[in-house]
Design a protein around this motif. Structure first.
Motif, mmCIF file in Angstrom:
data_model
loop_
_atom_site.group_PDB
_atom_site.id
_atom_site.type_symbol
_atom_site.label_atom_id
_atom_site.label_comp_id
_atom_site.label_asym_id
_atom_site.label_seq_id
_atom_site.Cartn_x
_atom_site.Cartn_y
_atom_site.Cartn_z
ATOM 1 N N LEU A 130 12.203 -1.278 5.709
ATOM 2 C CA LEU A 130 11.146 -1.010 6.682
ATOM 3 C C LEU A 130 9.799 -1.254 6.012
ATOM 4 N N VAL A 131 8.969 -2.113 6.614
ATOM 5 C CA VAL A 131 7.681 -2.505 6.038
ATOM 6 C C VAL A 131 6.583 -2.339 7.094
ATOM 7 N N VAL A 132 5.413 -1.855 6.651
ATOM 8 C CA VAL A 132 4.265 -1.700 7.533
ATOM 9 C C VAL A 132 3.167 -2.663 7.090
ATOM 10 N N PHE A 133 2.571 -3.356 8.062
ATOM 11 C CA PHE A 133 1.459 -4.266 7.793
ATOM 12 C C PHE A 133 0.209 -3.772 8.509
ATOM 13 N N VAL A 134 -0.896 -3.734 7.779
ATOM 14 C CA VAL A 134 -2.180 -3.354 8.359
ATOM 15 C C VAL A 134 -3.233 -4.322 7.824
ATOM 16 N N ALA A 135 -4.248 -4.608 8.630
ATOM 17 C CA ALA A 135 -5.237 -5.626 8.237
ATOM 18 C C ALA A 135 -6.637 -5.217 8.666
ATOM 19 N N ASP A 136 -7.622 -5.733 7.956
ATOM 20 C CA ASP A 136 -9.029 -5.661 8.383
ATOM 21 C C ASP A 136 -9.458 -4.237 8.717
ATOM 22 N N LEU A 137 -9.516 -3.405 7.668
ATOM 23 C CA LEU A 137 -9.916 -2.011 7.826
ATOM 24 C C LEU A 137 -11.418 -1.887 8.040
ATOM 25 N N HIS A 138 -12.188 -2.697 7.325
ATOM 26 C CA HIS A 138 -13.650 -2.758 7.440
ATOM 27 C C HIS A 138 -14.300 -1.387 7.305
ATOM 28 N N ILE A 139 -13.963 -0.716 6.204
ATOM 29 C CA ILE A 139 -14.562 0.585 5.927
ATOM 30 C C ILE A 139 -15.992 0.391 5.433
ATOM 31 N N GLY A 140 -16.893 1.198 5.919
ATOM 32 C CA GLY A 140 -18.300 1.132 5.506
ATOM 33 C C GLY A 140 -19.130 2.107 6.320
ATOM 34 N N ASN A 141 -20.307 2.399 5.832
ATOM 35 C CA ASN A 141 -21.155 3.394 6.499
ATOM 36 C C ASN A 141 -21.650 2.954 7.866
ATOM 37 N N ASP A 142 -21.554 1.648 8.167
ATOM 38 C CA ASP A 142 -22.090 1.170 9.442
ATOM 39 C C ASP A 142 -21.234 1.605 10.625
ATOM 40 N N VAL A 143 -19.923 1.831 10.416
ATOM 41 C CA VAL A 143 -19.034 2.235 11.511
ATOM 42 C C VAL A 143 -18.142 3.390 11.030
ATOM 43 N N PRO A 144 -18.574 4.644 11.186
ATOM 44 C CA PRO A 144 -17.751 5.785 10.751
ATOM 45 C C PRO A 144 -16.389 5.829 11.437
ATOM 46 N N GLU A 145 -16.284 5.248 12.643
ATOM 47 C CA GLU A 145 -15.020 5.247 13.367
ATOM 48 C C GLU A 145 -13.926 4.539 12.586
ATOM 49 N N HIS A 146 -14.300 3.566 11.756
ATOM 50 C CA HIS A 146 -13.300 2.851 10.971
ATOM 51 C C HIS A 146 -12.631 3.782 9.951
ATOM 52 N N THR A 147 -13.415 4.671 9.361
ATOM 53 C CA THR A 147 -12.853 5.652 8.441
ATOM 54 C C THR A 147 -11.886 6.573 9.166
ATOM 55 N N THR A 148 -12.272 7.017 10.348
ATOM 56 C CA THR A 148 -11.404 7.887 11.149
ATOM 57 C C THR A 148 -10.085 7.199 11.457
ATOM 58 N N ARG A 149 -10.135 5.918 11.772
ATOM 59 C CA ARG A 149 -8.919 5.179 12.119
ATOM 60 C C ARG A 149 -8.016 4.977 10.905
ATOM 61 N N LEU A 150 -8.600 4.750 9.727
ATOM 62 C CA LEU A 150 -7.781 4.602 8.528
ATOM 63 C C LEU A 150 -7.092 5.918 8.185
ATOM 64 N N VAL A 151 -7.810 7.032 8.342
ATOM 65 C CA VAL A 151 -7.196 8.344 8.120
ATOM 66 C C VAL A 151 -6.023 8.538 9.067
ATOM 67 N N ARG A 152 -6.225 8.179 10.330
ATOM 68 C CA ARG A 152 -5.156 8.312 11.324
ATOM 69 C C ARG A 152 -3.963 7.433 10.946
ATOM 70 N N PHE A 153 -4.227 6.204 10.527
ATOM 71 C CA PHE A 153 -3.152 5.290 10.125
ATOM 72 C C PHE A 153 -2.336 5.871 8.979
ATOM 73 N N CYS A 154 -3.007 6.330 7.928
ATOM 74 C CA CYS A 154 -2.297 6.850 6.761
ATOM 75 C C CYS A 154 -1.489 8.092 7.119
ATOM 76 N N GLU A 155 -2.030 8.940 7.967
ATOM 77 C CA GLU A 155 -1.287 10.126 8.398
ATOM 78 C C GLU A 155 -0.061 9.733 9.221
ATOM 79 N N ASP A 156 -0.225 8.755 10.116
ATOM 80 C CA ASP A 156 0.892 8.304 10.949
ATOM 81 C C ASP A 156 2.019 7.732 10.095
#
Length: 272
Positions: free
Chosen positions: A28-54
């Motif tokens: 079983l393998v998971v692929f994720v792409a284009d996280l684009h973490i940075g201060n310009d879009v805090p929502e991206h950080t929230t989504r990465l946290v959600r991904f890692c928890e999931d």
């Protein structure tokens, strides 16, 4: 900092205890792409946290998570990568191995200063992130398609007049030889994992020329598709970010289940 410590205690620590009792599916393998973490879009950080928890909560757990490039949103500053380090803690605490592919927004030096254990090179291709992820049912070849400077960009302008600086680097003869050499070693399906699409890496003939090379998996486009071409799988992994090229494109990640007669692909959405 206090909030971060509270988050680690109440979420990450229970995950570490739970991980000891949850089985791992070796195919079983998971692929994720284009996280684009940075201060310009805090929502991206929230989504990465959600991904890692999931992913950490999956039962069974995946044998590998492959991040297909563009971890950051600008040019890969040290600060951006430092912001990412604690966000992957759920995967680490759940003992889920994860691997990095370099994207056009990434800076290798800063990326591997933050994640030194994730750096991987082969003698034939020095200075570029190259790796083999070997699972019981398949082999994944991780390639570095980042175009490093304007000289390299300009050297391809005659052959590719529409090429842009953020496009991928065409694979050279040494890289293609490395792919063929690795494929010759395996007796099971293999997949190329690259940040950029086939049209930019020039690996179409390589994909068509090997019986064991069964697919090409990439990000970069922030779109999602899964098609068969001449018996090979072309899997376009969507972005986790808010930057979709069209309203219908999802934000999410892809789960692959390797089976005896092929692979099963499923899309997991972070945002509908």
């Amino acid at each position: 900092m206090f909030r971060l410590l509270i988050w680690i205690f109440f979420i990450v620590f229970p995950l570490a205890v739970w991980a000891e009792t949850v089985p791992t599916d070796p195919n079983l393998v998971v692929f994720v792409a284009d996280l684009h973490i940075g201060n310009d879009v805090p929502e991206h950080t929230t989504r990465l946290v959600r991904f890692c928890e999931d992913v950490a909560a999956m039962n069974p757990r995946p044998a590998a998570v492959i991040v297909l490039g563009d971890m950051v949103s600008t040019v890969g500053t040290t600060e951006e990568y430092r912001e990412i380090v604690p966000l992957f803690s759920p995967l680490d605490m759940a003992n889920i191995p994860w691997y990095l592919v370099v994207g056009n927004h990434d800076n290798r030096e800063n990326m591997f200063q933050a994640f030194p254990a994730k750096k991987s090179e082969v003698p034939e291709i020095p200075g570029r992130q190259t790796q083999v992820v070997d699972l019981p049912g398949a082999r994944f070849l991780l390639l570095d398609s980042r175009m490093d400077d304007t000289r390299e960009y300009m050297s391809h302008k005659d052959a590719f007049p529409e090429r842009r600086p953020w496009d991928g680097k065409p694979a050279d003869a040494v890289e293609k030889l490395w792919i063929r050499t690795e494929l010759a070693k395996c007796k099971k399906p293999a997949f190329l994992c690259v940040h950029h699409p086939l049209s930019q890496t020039g690996l179409e003939k390589t994909l068509e020329g090997s019986g064991y090379l069964r697919g090409y998996i990439f990000g970069h486009t922030h779109a999602n598709s899964c098609v068969a071409r001449n018996g090979s799988l072309i899997l376009e992994v969507p972005s986790l970010s808010t930057r979709q090229p069209a309203p219908h494109e999802p934000a999410g990640y892809v789960v692959m289940k390797i089976q005896d007669d092929g692979v099963q692909i499923s899309l997991r959405k972070i945002k509908p």
